[in-house]
Design a protein around this motif. Structure first.
Motif, PDB file in Angstrom:
ATOM      1  N   SER A  82       0.612  -1.278   0.254  1.00 46.39           N
ATOM      2  CA  SER A  82      -0.223   0.049  -0.133  1.00 46.39           C
ATOM      3  C   SER A  82       0.941   1.080  -0.403  1.00 46.39           C
ATOM      4  O   SER A  82       0.275   1.771  -0.678  1.00 46.39           O
ATOM      5  N   TYR A 138       1.559   2.338  -3.579  1.00 44.27           N
ATOM      6  CA  TYR A 138       0.449   3.010  -3.892  1.00 44.27           C
ATOM      7  C   TYR A 138       0.252   4.418  -3.349  1.00 44.27           C
ATOM      8  O   TYR A 138       0.287   5.077  -4.501  1.00 44.27           O
ATOM      9  N   ARG A 170      -5.706  -1.124  -1.625  1.00 40.87           N
ATOM     10  CA  ARG A 170      -4.459   0.264  -2.659  1.00 40.87           C
ATOM     11  C   ARG A 170      -4.420   1.656  -1.131  1.00 40.87           C
ATOM     12  O   ARG A 170      -4.123   2.715  -1.491  1.00 40.87           O
ATOM     13  N   VAL A 183      -2.283   1.269 -12.943  1.00 43.58           N
ATOM     14  CA  VAL A 183      -2.145   2.191 -11.625  1.00 43.58           C
ATOM     15  C   VAL A 183      -1.451   3.590 -12.086  1.00 43.58           C
ATOM     16  O   VAL A 183      -1.256   4.161 -13.237  1.00 43.58           O
TER      17      VAL A 183
END
Lengths: 298, 320
Positions: A121, A124, A213, A298
């Motif tokens: 995470s 992200y 995420r 992404v």
């Protein structure tokens, strides 16, 4: 500032290598990522200390309990035999001595599970994930490498901590005259399975990180799943009727916990069944996470 | 070589890239020019496989980016200077990227030196200035010594020296036969760097030609006229397809007539003209000419009711 002559070096193809992506390379890349963060190194060390610390605390609590019992018995002119002490921990009550190596396991679940969420995470959150996907555009190898790394690290740390905890526990209980050593039924089983459980939790954490995420969200769901739901489910046993008594054992935390114990108890799933149910939960999170990771922008 | 065919990306109700087809050839610098939100970044993200095209396909040297065995040797990309873990040092970031392709650490040191990052390489990337972050992004793009370089707004945040360095670098790499695809919303930068231009507006290609052709193709050639009778000449020249702007005193800017035609009108009407200069059309003019209908976000510099500040089209969410 560099001049044009410096860029000449880039013409030499060999300086950049030509091997291309290999899974070993991806694994090494994830290793570098994990250990190049000061926070990870500190966290892993503290986790080891915390698991052993909580384990030692659990040992101390049981020791004082037994010590107090022995003192009271002495005051009444009786002698507390080791057999009587052993009976104060009936099998299946969760206080079996063979389970001592895993006394600090809950801390391991909490910290290593959270670390697993953060491992993806945070990529992200910072945008690092785009660099990761550029280098490994097939994506799945990067996720699998992360999973392997986390599972192995979780297993190794938990197992080292289990051995250390038992090394602290053994002399204490032997001092009370109890029969407890490496050959005691379930001790080695506990030592080697505790890490499997924590590794599974880490894989669920990694999956949650990839699915949501979001670090806070992932950790919250993980804690909810392994701590809150289990407590909430224990209230179900107060619902009249036998049915609800048997539901909580199918939860990931309870099934996983059952996997760490030995022996058969009527009306309760067997340890191997607990392990299979827990493995099912791990796959239930891992597989969708891999699919989503592969498909999503992404 | 990069080949896009019918490339389309739809985000919800917004079409960020709308059936785009183009080819980026090796051995030259191809500029990708367009206003903010035109779809430049989205197109580049689709080339790199970060975004999945809604329709259409894009290949690099004949294969989808993800299908290459050694993607970093094939394509180096700077899409976003922020694609770095903020707590990791530049050196470790590059080392982790390099490890995936078994690129030796010596190459990591090389790109750090090439991009002038030696002094900050061991510091956390999160503390980097915009320019340093950009240099790190370029270092990561060069890591695999790729055949194709894709740079999204590479000079963003760089100092003049850095801008010059990037310009020389991409020209040099194109000279080596590599494919260079460079996006920018700065036409002046493109005029100096690119050989070929692909101009995009609102997700559609509006021009795809060599830089010189795009400049030459601008129909609106301006002529500067200095005259003692500006108002009189202005009235005489005005007509169909002719625009006359009266700027400074005794000065006109005429579009739609060439210098000879203006001189003829002046002679016929006995108006004194003491300067008559055709204005060289620039890429900038060409760009404004091409994109005037395609700009996503119009600026309203004049005051007025708040409502006038609203964009004419629905605000875009894409193109970040």
């Amino acid at each position: 500032m560099t001049t044009m002559t410096d860029t000449q070096t880039s013409r030499v193809r060999s300086t950049a290598g030509t091997k291309g992506v290999t899974f070993a390379g991806v694994l090494r890349s994830e290793w570098i990522k994990l250990f190049s963060l000061m926070s990870t190194r500190v966290l892993l060390l503290l986790t080891l200390v915390a698991i052993v610390g909580v384990g030692a605390l659990a040992v101390l609590i049981r020791f004082s309990f037994l010590d107090e019992m022995a003192r009271q018995a002495r005051d009444q002119g009786q002698t507390l035999t080791p057999e009587m002490m052993a009976q104060t921990f009936p099998p299946g009550s969760g206080f079996d001595l063979y389970n001592l190596p895993n006394a600090g396991l809950q801390i391991g679940i909490l910290v290593l599970g959270s670390l697993a969420v953060l491992f993806i995470s945070s990529e992200y959150a910072t945008g690092m994930i785009r660099s990761t996907m550029n280098a490994v555009p097939r994506r799945t190898p990067a996720f699998v490498a992360k999973a392997i790394l986390l599972a192995v690290i979780s297993y190794v740390i938990t197992t080292i901590a289990a051995v250390a905890t038992f090394l602290i526990a053994m002399p204490v209980f032997q001092g009370l005259g109890l029969d407890l050593d490496w050959s005691t039924d379930g001790v080695l089983y506990s030592v080697f399975t505790g890490g499997l459980y924590v590794a599974g939790v880490a894989l669920i954490g990694l999956s949650l990180g990839a699915l949501l995420r979001n670090s806070a969200g992932g950790i919250t769901v993980l804690v909810g799943l392994f701590f809150v739901v289990s407590i909430a489910a224990s209230f179900m046993t107060f619902i009249p009727g036998d049915f609800w008594k048997y539901v909580p054992q199918y939860l990931p935390s309870d099934a996983g916990g059952r996997f760490l114990s030995i022996g058969h108890t009527d009306g309760v799933i067997d340890p191997w069944q607990g392990g299979m149910i827990f493995l099912g939960y791990v796959l239930l999170f891992l597989v969708p996470a891999m699919i989503v990771l592969k498909k999503r922008d992404v | 070589m990069i080949e896009a065919t019918g490339l389309t990306k739809v985000y919800g109700s917004k079409t960020a890239v709308d059936g785009v087809s183009f080819t980026v050839k090796a051995g030259q610098v191809t500029g990708f020019l367009g206003p903010n939100g035109a779809g430049k970044s989205t197109t580049m993200r689709m080339i790199m496989g970060l975004d999945r095209p809604t329709w259409g396909t894009v290949t690099v040297n004949g294969l989808h980016y993800a299908d290459h065995k050694a993607p970093l040797h094939e394509v180096g990309a700077l899409l976003d200077a922020k694609a770095v873990h903020t707590s990791r040092s530049a050196y470790n970031h590059l080392r982790a990227m390099a490890a995936t392709h078994n690129i030796p650490t010596s190459r990591v040191h090389e790109v750090i030196e090439m991009t002038g990052l030696e002094a900050v390489a061991r510091k956390k990337a999160g503390g980097f200035s915009l320019g340093m972050g950009q240099r790190l992004g370029i270092a990561a793009a060069l890591l695999g010594d790729p055949q194709t370089l894709i740079l999204d707004e590479p000079v963003n945040g760089l100092d003049p020296e850095g801008v010059l360095w990037v310009r020389n670098l991409v020209r040099y790499l194109a000279g080596q036969g590599k494919t260079v695809f460079l996006s920018s919303h700065l036409m002046s930068e493109m005029a100096q760097t690119a050989d070929h231009l692909i101009v995009i507006g609102r997700g559609r290609i509006i021009a795809d030609a060599p830089v010189q052709d795009i400049i030459a193709g601008t129909r609106q050639v301006k002529t500067l006229v200095r005259t003692s009778a500006a108002t009189q000449l202005s009235a005489l020249l005005s007509g169909d397809g002719v625009t006359v702007d009266q700027g400074q005193p005794e000065t006109l800017e005429v579009t739609g007539l060439d210098a000879r035609q203006i001189a003829q009108v002046a002679l016929d009407n006995r108006v004194l003209v003491y300067e008559l200069t055709p204005q060289q059309s620039s890429l900038e003019d060409a760009y404004f000419d091409l994109t005037k209908d395609e700009v996503e976000y119009h600026s309203h510099l004049t005051g007025g009711p708040a409502g006038e500040f609203a964009p004419e089209t629905a605000p875009a969410t894409a193109g970040k």
